[in-house]
Design a protein around this motif. Structure first.
Motif, PDB file in Angstrom:
ATOM      1  N   LEU A   8       0.827  -1.209   0.000  1.00 34.69           N
ATOM      2  CA  LEU A   8       0.000   0.000   0.000  1.00 34.69           C
ATOM      3  C   LEU A   8       0.864   1.263   0.000  1.00 34.69           C
ATOM      4  O   LEU A   8       0.553   2.248  -0.685  1.00 34.69           O
ATOM      5  N   ILE A   9       1.950   1.247   0.789  1.00 33.01           N
ATOM      6  CA  ILE A   9       2.842   2.422   0.824  1.00 33.01           C
ATOM      7  C   ILE A   9       3.490   2.638  -0.539  1.00 33.01           C
ATOM      8  O   ILE A   9       3.609   3.781  -1.035  1.00 33.01           O
ATOM      9  N   ALA A  10       3.913   1.511  -1.168  1.00 37.65           N
ATOM     10  CA  ALA A  10       4.528   1.641  -2.498  1.00 37.65           C
ATOM     11  C   ALA A  10       3.545   2.198  -3.504  1.00 37.65           C
ATOM     12  O   ALA A  10       3.892   3.064  -4.334  1.00 37.65           O
ATOM     13  N   ALA A  11       2.305   1.728  -3.461  1.00 37.38           N
ATOM     14  CA  ALA A  11       1.295   2.253  -4.381  1.00 37.38           C
ATOM     15  C   ALA A  11       1.019   3.721  -4.114  1.00 37.38           C
ATOM     16  O   ALA A  11       0.849   4.532  -5.059  1.00 37.38           O
ATOM     17  N   ALA A  12       0.954   4.114  -2.835  1.00 33.47           N
ATOM     18  CA  ALA A  12       0.701   5.513  -2.491  1.00 33.47           C
ATOM     19  C   ALA A  12       1.846   6.408  -2.959  1.00 33.47           C
ATOM     20  O   ALA A  12       1.628   7.516  -3.488  1.00 33.47           O
ATOM     21  N   ILE A  13       3.102   5.952  -2.769  1.00 26.68           N
ATOM     22  CA  ILE A  13       4.254   6.760  -3.192  1.00 26.68           C
ATOM     23  C   ILE A  13       4.272   6.917  -4.706  1.00 26.68           C
ATOM     24  O   ILE A  13       4.508   8.020  -5.243  1.00 26.68           O
ATOM     25  N   LEU A  14       4.007   5.830  -5.422  1.00 29.27           N
ATOM     26  CA  LEU A  14       3.979   5.925  -6.883  1.00 29.27           C
ATOM     27  C   LEU A  14       2.857   6.864  -7.335  1.00 29.27           C
ATOM     28  O   LEU A  14       3.055   7.717  -8.227  1.00 29.27           O
ATOM     29  N   GLY A  15       1.687   6.716  -6.713  1.00 29.47           N
ATOM     30  CA  GLY A  15       0.591   7.596  -7.085  1.00 29.47           C
ATOM     31  C   GLY A  15       0.915   9.051  -6.794  1.00 29.47           C
ATOM     32  O   GLY A  15       0.559   9.963  -7.580  1.00 29.47           O
ATOM     33  N   LEU A  16       1.595   9.340  -5.670  1.00 34.37           N
ATOM     34  CA  LEU A  16       1.961  10.715  -5.316  1.00 34.37           C
ATOM     35  C   LEU A  16       2.922  11.307  -6.345  1.00 34.37           C
ATOM     36  O   LEU A  16       2.743  12.436  -6.799  1.00 34.37           O
TER      37      LEU A  16
ATOM     38  N   LEU B  59      12.568  10.795 -14.894  1.00 36.01           N
ATOM     39  CA  LEU B  59      11.925   9.517 -15.177  1.00 36.01           C
ATOM     40  C   LEU B  59      12.498   8.383 -14.325  1.00 36.01           C
ATOM     41  O   LEU B  59      11.797   7.402 -14.025  1.00 36.01           O
ATOM     42  N   TRP B  60      13.764   8.510 -13.899  1.00 37.95           N
ATOM     43  CA  TRP B  60      14.341   7.425 -13.106  1.00 37.95           C
ATOM     44  C   TRP B  60      13.668   7.326 -11.745  1.00 37.95           C
ATOM     45  O   TRP B  60      13.597   6.231 -11.152  1.00 37.95           O
ATOM     46  N   ILE B  61      13.159   8.473 -11.226  1.00 34.71           N
ATOM     47  CA  ILE B  61      12.432   8.418  -9.949  1.00 34.71           C
ATOM     48  C   ILE B  61      11.120   7.671 -10.130  1.00 34.71           C
ATOM     49  O   ILE B  61      10.749   6.819  -9.301  1.00 34.71           O
ATOM     50  N   LEU B  62      10.400   7.956 -11.232  1.00 37.13           N
ATOM     51  CA  LEU B  62       9.157   7.221 -11.490  1.00 37.13           C
ATOM     52  C   LEU B  62       9.449   5.736 -11.707  1.00 37.13           C
ATOM     53  O   LEU B  62       8.700   4.862 -11.247  1.00 37.13           O
ATOM     54  N   GLY B  63      10.532   5.450 -12.402  1.00 33.08           N
ATOM     55  CA  GLY B  63      10.910   4.050 -12.597  1.00 33.08           C
ATOM     56  C   GLY B  63      11.274   3.371 -11.284  1.00 33.08           C
ATOM     57  O   GLY B  63      10.955   2.190 -11.072  1.00 33.08           O
ATOM     58  N   LEU B  64      11.981   4.145 -10.418  1.00 28.88           N
ATOM     59  CA  LEU B  64      12.351   3.576  -9.114  1.00 28.88           C
ATOM     60  C   LEU B  64      11.094   3.254  -8.304  1.00 28.88           C
ATOM     61  O   LEU B  64      11.005   2.176  -7.686  1.00 28.88           O
ATOM     62  N   CYS B  65      10.115   4.157  -8.312  1.00 29.98           N
ATOM     63  CA  CYS B  65       8.864   3.900  -7.567  1.00 29.98           C
ATOM     64  C   CYS B  65       8.103   2.713  -8.158  1.00 29.98           C
ATOM     65  O   CYS B  65       7.549   1.894  -7.417  1.00 29.98           O
ATOM     66  N   THR B  66       8.126   2.633  -9.489  1.00 26.71           N
ATOM     67  CA  THR B  66       7.443   1.497 -10.132  1.00 26.71           C
ATOM     68  C   THR B  66       8.136   0.183  -9.798  1.00 26.71           C
ATOM     69  O   THR B  66       7.485  -0.832  -9.519  1.00 26.71           O
ATOM     70  N   GLY B  67       9.453   0.193  -9.842  1.00 24.04           N
ATOM     71  CA  GLY B  67      10.193  -1.027  -9.488  1.00 24.04           C
ATOM     72  C   GLY B  67       9.968  -1.443  -8.040  1.00 24.04           C
ATOM     73  O   GLY B  67       9.852  -2.648  -7.733  1.00 24.04           O
TER      74      GLY B  67
ATOM     75  N   LEU C  67       9.080   7.287   7.095  1.00 26.32           N
ATOM     76  CA  LEU C  67       8.860   5.979   6.495  1.00 26.32           C
ATOM     77  C   LEU C  67       9.930   4.959   6.890  1.00 26.32           C
ATOM     78  O   LEU C  67       9.703   3.752   6.791  1.00 26.32           O
ATOM     79  N   VAL C  68      11.117   5.468   7.320  1.00 27.71           N
ATOM     80  CA  VAL C  68      12.182   4.516   7.687  1.00 27.71           C
ATOM     81  C   VAL C  68      11.814   3.749   8.958  1.00 27.71           C
ATOM     82  O   VAL C  68      12.499   2.775   9.311  1.00 27.71           O
ATOM     83  N   ALA C  69      10.740   4.178   9.647  1.00 23.13           N
ATOM     84  CA  ALA C  69      10.287   3.406  10.824  1.00 23.13           C
ATOM     85  C   ALA C  69       9.739   2.042  10.419  1.00 23.13           C
ATOM     86  O   ALA C  69       9.747   1.094  11.221  1.00 23.13           O
ATOM     87  N   LEU C  70       9.259   1.920   9.151  1.00 25.79           N
ATOM     88  CA  LEU C  70       8.688   0.643   8.712  1.00 25.79           C
ATOM     89  C   LEU C  70       9.718  -0.483   8.708  1.00 25.79           C
ATOM     90  O   LEU C  70       9.463  -1.544   9.287  1.00 25.79           O
ATOM     91  N   PRO C  71      10.899  -0.324   8.071  1.00 25.69           N
ATOM     92  CA  PRO C  71      11.874  -1.422   8.145  1.00 25.69           C
ATOM     93  C   PRO C  71      12.367  -1.696   9.560  1.00 25.69           C
ATOM     94  O   PRO C  71      12.691  -2.844   9.897  1.00 25.69           O
ATOM     95  N   VAL C  72      12.443  -0.648  10.394  1.00 21.44           N
ATOM     96  CA  VAL C  72      12.858  -0.877  11.776  1.00 21.44           C
ATOM     97  C   VAL C  72      11.832  -1.730  12.504  1.00 21.44           C
ATOM     98  O   VAL C  72      12.179  -2.703  13.196  1.00 21.44           O
ATOM     99  N   LEU C  73      10.565  -1.363  12.364  1.00 18.62           N
ATOM    100  CA  LEU C  73       9.511  -2.159  13.003  1.00 18.62           C
ATOM    101  C   LEU C  73       9.478  -3.589  12.449  1.00 18.62           C
ATOM    102  O   LEU C  73       9.306  -4.562  13.198  1.00 18.62           O
TER     103      LEU C  73
END
Length: 560
Positions: free
Chosen positions: A26-34, A47-55, A107-113
């Motif tokens: 859900l976070i990945a979809a929200a970031i890509l949509g933003l 475009l590399w940022i959009l590609g990074l979000c898509t990847g 958002l870096v709290a997610l990998p920590v949690l």
């Protein structure tokens, strides 16, 4: 992030892992949509940022659909790389290439949690330390690696310290919950095993056990209880109501009394069944504590077959008497033989009619005493160890009953006085043929002693009980037995006649018990010609041979 210490997969951990994977997606979809919205409506983005979000979105979808949870506790495994590690790199890259005023640090709290919940303490603290170093490095980089902007650096340090504390506390809580889940699973397994053991013990009990709720529904019944109720699993479901059968209404009344007043302590009831003889039971009850949420409780009903209790009590009381009787009988046998022989020699030399009458009296009473001695020895033999060959004999009941009755009719010239109603052709039972003959002859002798000489005054019948034993009945139209006689009918040395030893019915009962059968008495009504007549009926409940469950005659009933 992986199984540790050999623990099996925990359902709670699997659900938590699925929740984290879904949150990442859900976070990945929200970031890509933003970023797509910013690119089209605010200003174009590289475009590399959009590609990074898509990847990143594609990686989260693959992790959610293809990866599987492996259990908590492992210090490091490859799952960390494409979950927490990938998230950390992605969020740091986005923060380094910040779009407008969007802050990606929270958002870096997610990998920590994720590392704290699904990994070991070392993995959680290591991930938090890596996040802290990354935040400090980013702050220094934004300030040209100088010592200016100490506020931003201090803020990064405080955020990193908070991440360390969050990782430590979350990991401790997660480990505690995992231990409690393991303990709960073990407790459930132990409770399940204990429930199985209790069920096996209850099923093997000779006493019947019923669990009845406040609606008089039987929640559970062991095989002994079903046998006493005259029901079986093929006909009656696992749960049934006590008002389904009129014979069980007394039990429903006892359950009502237990719920409204106090538990019942040893109440005697008689259940009158339609296709079998009545059951005499002793019932006691216990009431479970009331459940506070529903306000309901259960009645546990313990039932004992009075016939079996009385038989066991008689056996215990008569065990000592049997040994003494055997010793006395053996001691009487030798002098009795000498008396009989001396009387026979004396009778050969006498001619005086008066003296011959005296020797005749001596001979008759010696013979009577000899019969009593033989009866006593028969009792001892019947109470002794069962003959393994006799106990496993399989015989066709109708064929033997027809043969034995024919022999008895021919010997006594009974003719039409005896009628046979045999309803179990080719149905085998477990019994000894010789013992069956002795029992049947004894019952026919007793019936002939009191029955009239009309046609059908004595009736011998057989019929099977549905999913139950095979029944053999000997009925006669004699007068009813007095209550005092009925109470002691199967006791030894009890007889209403002075010339009887009082051991016949007692021996019949002992022989039945040797083969797992039972004998009883009831006053019943039978059709004699076109008239219904009350009479005395002795019935035998015999065990069917293994596999002898026929369907042709299951619904047959005794003649009425």
């Amino acid at each position: 992030m992986g199984a540790a210490d050999g623990d099996t997969e925990l359902p709670g951990f699997a659900r938590l892992w699925t929740a984290f994977m879904s949150a990442r997606l859900l976070i990945a979809a929200a970031i890509l949509g933003l970023h797509v919205a910013v690119h089209f409506w605010v200003r174009p983005l590289p475009l590399w940022i959009l590609g990074l979000c898509t990847g990143y979105l594609a990686m989260t979808v693959l992790a959610r659909t293809l990866a599987t949870p492996q259990g908590p506790g492992r210090s490091f495994d490859r799952q960390w790389v494409y979950t927490a590690g990938l998230d950390l790199v992605f969020f740091v890259v986005l923060q380094a290439n910040q779009v407008g005023s969007i802050n990606y640090v929270p958002l870096v709290a997610l990998p920590v949690l994720m590392s704290a919940v699904m990994g070991s303490r070392a993995l959680a603290l290591g991930t938090a330390a890596l996040v802290t170093l990354t935040l400090l490095a980013h702050s220094l980089w934004n300030n040209d690696i100088g010592w200016a902007g100490t506020g931003e650096i201090a803020q990064a340090g405080l955020a990193g310290g908070g991440m360390l504390i969050l990782a430590l506390l979350t990991n401790q809580l997660s480990a505690r919950l995992a231990r409690e889940e393991v303990a709960a699973r073990r407790s459930r397994i132990e409770a399940h095993v204990q429930s199985l053991v209790n069920g096996m013990v209850i099923d093997a009990m000779d006493d019947g056990v019923l669990v009845v709720d406040t609606d008089y529904m039987v929640r559970s019944a062991n095989p002994a209880a079903r046998l006493m109720l005259g029901s079986d699993r093929e006909v009656t479901p696992d749960q049934f109501a006590l008002d389904d059968n009129p014979a069980w209404l007394q039990l429903a009344h006892i359950a009502r009394q237990t719920f409204e007043d106090e538990p019942v302590d040893a109440m005697e009831v008689t259940l009158h069944h339609e296709d079998r003889h009545s059951s005499r039971l002793q019932v006691r009850t216990q009431r479970t504590p009331t459940v506070s949420d529903s306000g309901r409780c259960l009645c546990v009903m313990f039932m004992q077959d009075l016939r079996e209790m009385e038989a066991q009590l008689r056996t215990e009381k008569l065990a000592g008497m049997g040994r003494m009787s055997a010793a006395v009988a053996h001691e009487i046998r030798n002098p009795l033989a000498a008396i009989s022989q001396a009387n026979a020699l004396l009778e050969e030399d006498l001619t005086d009619p008066a003296l011959l009458r005296l020797t005749t009296m001596v001979r008759q009473n010696a013979d009577r005493l000899g019969h009593i001695v033989e009866d006593v020895l028969d009792v001892v033999r019947a109470q002794g160890p069962a003959d393994p060959h006799a106990a496993t004999d399989t015989l066709e009941l109708d064929a033997l009953v027809h043969r034995f009755c024919g022999e008895w009719i021919a010997q006594h010239g009974a003719g039409a006085r005896v009628q046979l109603h045999l309803g179990m052709p080719e149905l085998p039972v477990v019994f000894s043929p010789e013992h069956l003959r002795r029992i049947l002859v004894n019952l026919l002798d007793n019936a002939a002693r009191y029955a009239t000489h009309q046609a059908g005054a004595i009736q011998v019948s057989t019929h099977p009980v549905r999913h139950g034993p095979a029944m053999l009945m000997v009925w006669s139209n004699g007068p009813p037995l007095e209550p005092s006689v009925r109470r002691h009918l199967f006791e030894p040395f009890f007889s209403s006649e002075s010339r009887s030893s009082g051991l016949g019915l007692f021996i019949c009962r002992e022989l039945c018990e040797r083969h797992g059968a039972s004998i009883g008495y009831e006053r019943t009504e039978r059709a004699q010609g076109s008239v219904a007549v009350d009479g005395n009926e002795f019935f035998l409940s015999l065990r069917r041979a293994p596999g002898a469950f026929v369907t042709t005659f299951l619904d047959s009933a005794p003649p009425t």
